[in-house]
Design an enzyme around this catalytic site. Sequence first.
Site, PDB file in Angstrom:
ATOM      1  N   ASN A   7       3.371   5.027 -16.219  1.00 30.90           N
ATOM      2  CA  ASN A   7       2.892   3.786 -15.608  1.00 30.90           C
ATOM      3  C   ASN A   7       1.849   4.171 -14.561  1.00 30.90           C
ATOM      4  O   ASN A   7       2.186   4.539 -13.439  1.00 30.90           O
ATOM      5  CB  ASN A   7       4.075   3.048 -14.966  1.00 30.90           C
ATOM      6  CG  ASN A   7       3.663   1.720 -14.359  1.00 30.90           C
ATOM      7  OD1 ASN A   7       2.479   1.376 -14.334  1.00 30.90           O
ATOM      8  ND2 ASN A   7       4.638   0.986 -13.865  1.00 30.90           N
ATOM      9  N   ARG A  90       2.389   1.938 -19.987  1.00 30.85           N
ATOM     10  CA  ARG A  90       2.433   0.526 -19.613  1.00 30.85           C
ATOM     11  C   ARG A  90       1.011   0.061 -19.306  1.00 30.85           C
ATOM     12  O   ARG A  90       0.293   0.709 -18.550  1.00 30.85           O
ATOM     13  CB  ARG A  90       3.288   0.358 -18.362  1.00 30.85           C
ATOM     14  CG  ARG A  90       3.287  -1.066 -17.881  1.00 30.85           C
ATOM     15  CD  ARG A  90       3.437  -1.130 -16.394  1.00 30.85           C
ATOM     16  NE  ARG A  90       3.362  -2.515 -15.964  1.00 30.85           N
ATOM     17  CZ  ARG A  90       3.144  -2.872 -14.719  1.00 30.85           C
ATOM     18  NH1 ARG A  90       2.970  -1.980 -13.790  1.00 30.85           N
ATOM     19  NH2 ARG A  90       3.095  -4.144 -14.408  1.00 30.85           N
ATOM     20  N   HIS A 180       4.719  -9.318 -16.536  1.00 27.97           N
ATOM     21  CA  HIS A 180       6.143  -8.908 -16.595  1.00 27.97           C
ATOM     22  C   HIS A 180       6.735  -9.152 -17.990  1.00 27.97           C
ATOM     23  O   HIS A 180       7.948  -9.287 -18.129  1.00 27.97           O
ATOM     24  CB  HIS A 180       7.019  -9.692 -15.596  1.00 27.97           C
ATOM     25  CG  HIS A 180       6.697  -9.472 -14.159  1.00 27.97           C
ATOM     26  ND1 HIS A 180       6.673 -10.504 -13.255  1.00 27.97           N
ATOM     27  CD2 HIS A 180       6.428  -8.352 -13.472  1.00 27.97           C
ATOM     28  CE1 HIS A 180       6.372 -10.034 -12.055  1.00 27.97           C
ATOM     29  NE2 HIS A 180       6.218  -8.717 -12.161  1.00 27.97           N
ATOM     30  N   ARG A 241       2.118 -12.359  -2.033  1.00 31.74           N
ATOM     31  CA  ARG A 241       1.225 -13.252  -2.789  1.00 31.74           C
ATOM     32  C   ARG A 241       1.656 -14.704  -2.631  1.00 31.74           C
ATOM     33  O   ARG A 241       2.847 -14.998  -2.561  1.00 31.74           O
ATOM     34  CB  ARG A 241       1.267 -12.898  -4.283  1.00 31.74           C
ATOM     35  CG  ARG A 241       0.665 -11.549  -4.589  1.00 31.74           C
ATOM     36  CD  ARG A 241       0.839 -11.178  -6.057  1.00 31.74           C
ATOM     37  NE  ARG A 241       1.476  -9.877  -6.176  1.00 31.74           N
ATOM     38  CZ  ARG A 241       1.967  -9.379  -7.309  1.00 31.74           C
ATOM     39  NH1 ARG A 241       1.920 -10.080  -8.426  1.00 31.74           N
ATOM     40  NH2 ARG A 241       2.524  -8.193  -7.330  1.00 31.74           N
ATOM     41  N   GLU A 386      12.060  -1.814 -18.010  1.00 30.90           N
ATOM     42  CA  GLU A 386      10.783  -1.852 -18.714  1.00 30.90           C
ATOM     43  C   GLU A 386      10.468  -0.513 -19.382  1.00 30.90           C
ATOM     44  O   GLU A 386       9.909  -0.474 -20.469  1.00 30.90           O
ATOM     45  CB  GLU A 386       9.668  -2.237 -17.724  1.00 30.90           C
ATOM     46  CG  GLU A 386       9.780  -3.701 -17.299  1.00 30.90           C
ATOM     47  CD  GLU A 386       9.090  -4.005 -15.972  1.00 30.90           C
ATOM     48  OE1 GLU A 386       9.683  -3.676 -14.928  1.00 30.90           O
ATOM     49  OE2 GLU A 386       8.004  -4.566 -15.983  1.00 30.90           O
TER      50      GLU A 386
END
Length: 399
Positions: A7, A90, A180, A241, A386
């Site tokens: 990743n 990823r 996601h 965010r 993941e």
Amino acid sequence: MKILVINAGSSSMKYQLIDMTDESVLAKGNCERIGIDGHFKHSTGDGRVFETDVTMTNHTEAFVQIKNALISEEYGVIQSLDEVSAVGHRIVQGGSLFSESVLVNEEVIKGIESLIPLAPLHNAAHVQGIRACLEVFGDKVPEVVVFDTAFHSTMPEKAFIYPVPYEYYEKYAVRRYGFHGTSHRYVSHRCAELMGKDLKDLKMITCHLGNGSSITAIKDGKVIDTSMGLTPLDGIMMGTRTGSLDPSVVTFIAEQEHLSAEEMDTMLNKKSGFLGISGISSDDRDVTAAAESGNPRAQLAIDILEYDILKYIGSYTAVLGGVDAIVFTAGIGENQSSHRSSVCHALEFMGVKIDDQLNEQMIRGKEGKISTEDSAVAVYVIPTNEELVIARDTMALVK
Ligand code: ADP
């Protein structure tokens, strides 16, 4: 078969080496501050840890650190790199080009590069990660790319087209993509498995609540809507965010404060959310602790988060025409039982009933149902994984 999962971020490279015979993690770690000063941490499944400050000027140098650690005498888990059968990467943005995982070739790399304008930090870093890997392994070891957006590619147009002039969709591919996806895919399949049902027969809402958060509605085994949009800024409020806003808030503040587009982007992505409201931290644990000791703005941040989650579950229940299961996952979803409790108690009007004791116990990696037997909707906590999905996709494509 041993698969290395990578990743790559703009200044970091996380990895896991997974033994697919039992899906155990042999080693994992992170190269941080690539191109700045450099810090490397590696740990093995049997508890050995290696940590050092080391300069890594680019992703290839970071990859060399990973390679050396994996085969090191003291901290290694394999004899030689030949034991690595494949590498899975990823990738954040697959745009409309990639609706599933694929084997890497030059055309695929070009495709990922062509999507850089839609995810400048992420996709550029992913390409560096893939190239670093090619440099170190050569082309003997197959590489696979797994996209965060892919699971959401089944959304209907009415869910992904924004009501701005259509030409911006045609010219720049401005639309909702959702993120996601690998996590939503993992927990939805796992939830169906735990329920002993086929995902195709379930209406499900999956809530991935971490530093970044998104909520997804799944019907007939397919995503029909998701809260993140063109970028991972949309949807519910997050650590730093904003989530969704009246777009005029952006133009109004920019005008009042004389902020450029780039400065606005930083404000919306890095200074808002939990951090912006509480003024304390982006981390839910800090904000929850402050709220418990009576800080009103920390409490407000928590109230907004829980309200946002509730609103999305409510609207997605309408969109799905009912809901059979709700899943909570990621750092906050897996650990902050107080938010799950507030949200689920507010959903009692539609027959959601949770066992408060079970809910409080379902933390730190535990997986299971927190709703009561007579609840009209099953509620689960499922730790996401993941990396495992990336490794499984990689194995399937390589085989
Ligand atoms: P990311 O989106 O970076 O992968 P995570 O899924 O790790 O983030 O989620 C980070 C959030 O989860 C933080 O707000 C943190 O407070 C919360 N969190 C993580 N671990 C725990 C824990 N053990 N207990 C409570 N909250 C946690």
